[in-house]
Design an enzyme around this catalytic site. Structure first.
Site, short mmCIF file in Angstrom:
data_model
loop_
_atom_site.label_atom_id
_atom_site.label_comp_id
_atom_site.label_asym_id
_atom_site.label_seq_id
_atom_site.Cartn_x
_atom_site.Cartn_y
_atom_site.Cartn_z
N GLU A 5 0.81 -1.17 -0.11
CA GLU A 5 -0.10 0.03 -0.07
C GLU A 5 0.97 1.24 -0.24
O GLU A 5 2.00 1.06 0.72
CB GLU A 5 -0.86 -0.25 1.36
CG GLU A 5 -1.71 1.02 1.53
CD GLU A 5 -2.92 1.57 0.74
OE1 GLU A 5 -2.33 1.50 -0.69
OE2 GLU A 5 -3.88 1.71 1.03
N ASP A 6 0.36 2.36 -0.57
CA ASP A 6 1.16 3.77 -0.54
C ASP A 6 1.20 4.42 0.71
O ASP A 6 2.39 4.49 1.20
CB ASP A 6 0.72 4.60 -1.79
CG ASP A 6 -0.74 4.75 -1.56
OD1 ASP A 6 -1.51 4.28 -0.65
OD2 ASP A 6 -1.34 5.77 -2.30
N ASP A 61 -2.64 6.40 6.73
CA ASP A 61 -3.10 7.56 7.37
C ASP A 61 -3.94 7.21 8.65
O ASP A 61 -3.51 6.89 9.59
CB ASP A 61 -3.61 8.30 6.18
CG ASP A 61 -4.39 9.90 6.96
OD1 ASP A 61 -4.33 10.07 7.93
OD2 ASP A 61 -4.59 10.81 5.88
N PHE A 81 -0.20 16.45 3.02
CA PHE A 81 -1.03 15.68 1.99
C PHE A 81 0.08 15.65 0.93
O PHE A 81 0.71 16.34 0.31
CB PHE A 81 -1.97 16.60 1.26
CG PHE A 81 -2.84 15.92 0.37
CD1 PHE A 81 -3.90 15.09 0.93
CD2 PHE A 81 -2.51 15.93 -0.79
CE1 PHE A 81 -4.73 14.22 0.14
CE2 PHE A 81 -3.58 14.96 -1.72
CZ PHE A 81 -4.41 14.21 -1.16
N ARG A 90 0.87 11.99 -10.21
CA ARG A 90 1.34 10.44 -9.88
C ARG A 90 2.56 10.41 -10.74
O ARG A 90 3.43 9.28 -10.30
CB ARG A 90 0.20 9.55 -10.49
CG ARG A 90 -0.96 9.39 -9.83
CD ARG A 90 -1.61 8.29 -10.31
NE ARG A 90 -3.28 8.29 -9.96
CZ ARG A 90 -3.72 7.81 -8.94
NH1 ARG A 90 -3.02 7.42 -7.81
NH2 ARG A 90 -5.25 7.97 -8.79
P1 XMP Z 1 -6.48 5.81 5.45
O1 XMP Z 1 -6.93 7.20 6.11
O2 XMP Z 1 -7.45 4.96 5.00
O3 XMP Z 1 -5.75 6.28 4.22
O4 XMP Z 1 -5.35 5.02 6.11
C1 XMP Z 1 -5.07 5.78 3.31
C2 XMP Z 1 -5.41 5.80 1.62
O5 XMP Z 1 -5.96 7.10 1.55
C3 XMP Z 1 -5.06 7.78 0.49
N1 XMP Z 1 -4.32 9.01 1.12
C4 XMP Z 1 -3.58 9.69 0.57
N2 XMP Z 1 -3.74 10.06 -0.86
N3 XMP Z 1 -2.41 11.96 -0.48
C5 XMP Z 1 -2.65 11.16 -1.29
O6 XMP Z 1 -3.19 11.36 -2.39
C6 XMP Z 1 -2.30 11.72 0.79
O7 XMP Z 1 -1.66 12.55 1.76
C7 XMP Z 1 -2.95 10.48 1.20
N4 XMP Z 1 -3.26 10.15 2.75
C8 XMP Z 1 -4.17 8.97 2.46
C9 XMP Z 1 -4.30 6.66 -0.11
O8 XMP Z 1 -4.68 6.09 -1.25
C10 XMP Z 1 -4.39 5.37 0.81
O9 XMP Z 1 -4.50 4.16 0.05
MG MG Z 2 -5.37 8.37 -3.86
#
Ligand code: XMP
Ligand code: MG
Length: 181
Positions: free
Chosen positions: A104-105, A108, A157, A170
Site C-alpha cells: 500500500e502507498d 493515514d 497531503f 502521480r
Molecule cells: P487511510 O486514512 O484509509 O488512508 O489510512 C489511506 C488511503 O488514502 C489515500 N491517502 C492519500 N492520498 N495523499 C494522497 O494522495 C495523501 O496524503 C493521502 N493520505 C491518504 C491513499 O490512497 C491510501 O490508500
Molecule cells: Mg489516492
C-alpha cells in the site's frame, strides 16, 4: 481553460523524499521481504492506484519469485477520505491458503488497510502481511499491525511516485507535499 483547471495548475509541490532516497528504501524493503519469504510462496497484492509505482519498483529488487495481484481500493475524493472504502478484487479464489503481502502507498487513518484485510480474510489465505511505503504520524490511528514500513512522515497531503491529488502528480519521480486550504 476552466477556473478549476487553472487553480489546479497553480498548485506548488514541496519536495519531501528524493528519487535516490526512495530507491534506497524500496531496495531495502525488497531485500528484507526476499529474506523473510525465502522458501515460501509470495503473493503480492498491490493496492491501486496509489501503490502502482512503488509495487513496480519493489518487485524488480526481489530475489525470490512472486505472484502479483491487483486490488482496487478507493476512499478518497480529491483530498478527503469519504470514510467508506470501495474494494474491487477478482482473484479471491487464487489466494486461498496462500501467503499474502499487501503493498500500500500510504497509511493515514488505517481505515483502508483494515478494510482490505477484512475483505481478504474472507478468501481464507494462510497468512496476511502488510507493507506500506509511507506511514503518516497521526495521533488518533486505530491499532493496526504493519509488517514493513518505508518512511514515517509528518501529517501532510502527499503527492508523487504514484500518489495523486485529484489524479494529478502521480508521474513525479519524487515524493512531495502540497498545501491545501
Ligand atoms: P487511510 O486514512 O484509509 O488512508 O489510512 C489511506 C488511503 O488514502 C489515500 N491517502 C492519500 N492520498 N495523499 C494522497 O494522495 C495523501 O496524503 C493521502 N493520505 C491518504 C491513499 O490512497 C491510501 O490508500
Ligand atoms: Mg489516492
Amino acid at each position: 481553460m476552466s477556473k478549476e483547471n487553472m487553480q489546479k495548475n497553480k498548485i506548488k509541490v514541496f519536495p519531501l523524499i528524493s528519487k535516490s532516497e526512495i530507491k534506497k528504501k524500496v531496495k531495502d524493503l525488497s531485500q528484507k521481504i526476499s529474506q523473510d519469504y525465502k522458501g515460501k510462496e509470495l503473493n503480492l497484492i498491490l493496492v491501486l492506484k496509489g501503490a502502482f509505482v512503488f509495487g513496480a519498483d519493489l518487485i524488480r529488487f526481489l530475489k525470490i519469485p512472486a505472484r502479483v495481484y491487483f486490488l482496487r481500493a478507493k476512499s478518497y475524493e480529491k483530498d478527503k477520505s469519504t470514510g467508506k472504502v470501495k474494494i474491487e478484487f477478482s482473484a479471491g479464489k487464487e489466494i486461498e491458503g496462500k501467503n499474502v503481502l499487501i503493498l500500500e502507498d500510504i497509511l493515514d487513518t488505517s481505515l483502508t488497510l483494515k478494510e482490505i484485510i477484512k475483505f481478504l480474510k474472507k478468501f481464507q489465505p494462510k497468512e496476511i502481511k502488510t507493507c506500506v511505503l509511507l506511514e503518516k504520524k497521526v495521533p488518533k490511528r486505530e491499532k493496526i499491525k504493519v509488517d514493513y514500513v518505508g518512511f514515517k512522515i509528518e501529517n501532510k497531503f502527499i503527492v508523487g511516485y504514484g500518489i495523486d491529488y485529484d489524479e494529478r502528480f502521480r508521474n513525479l519521480p519524487y515524493i512531495g507535499y502540497i498545501k491545501l486550504n
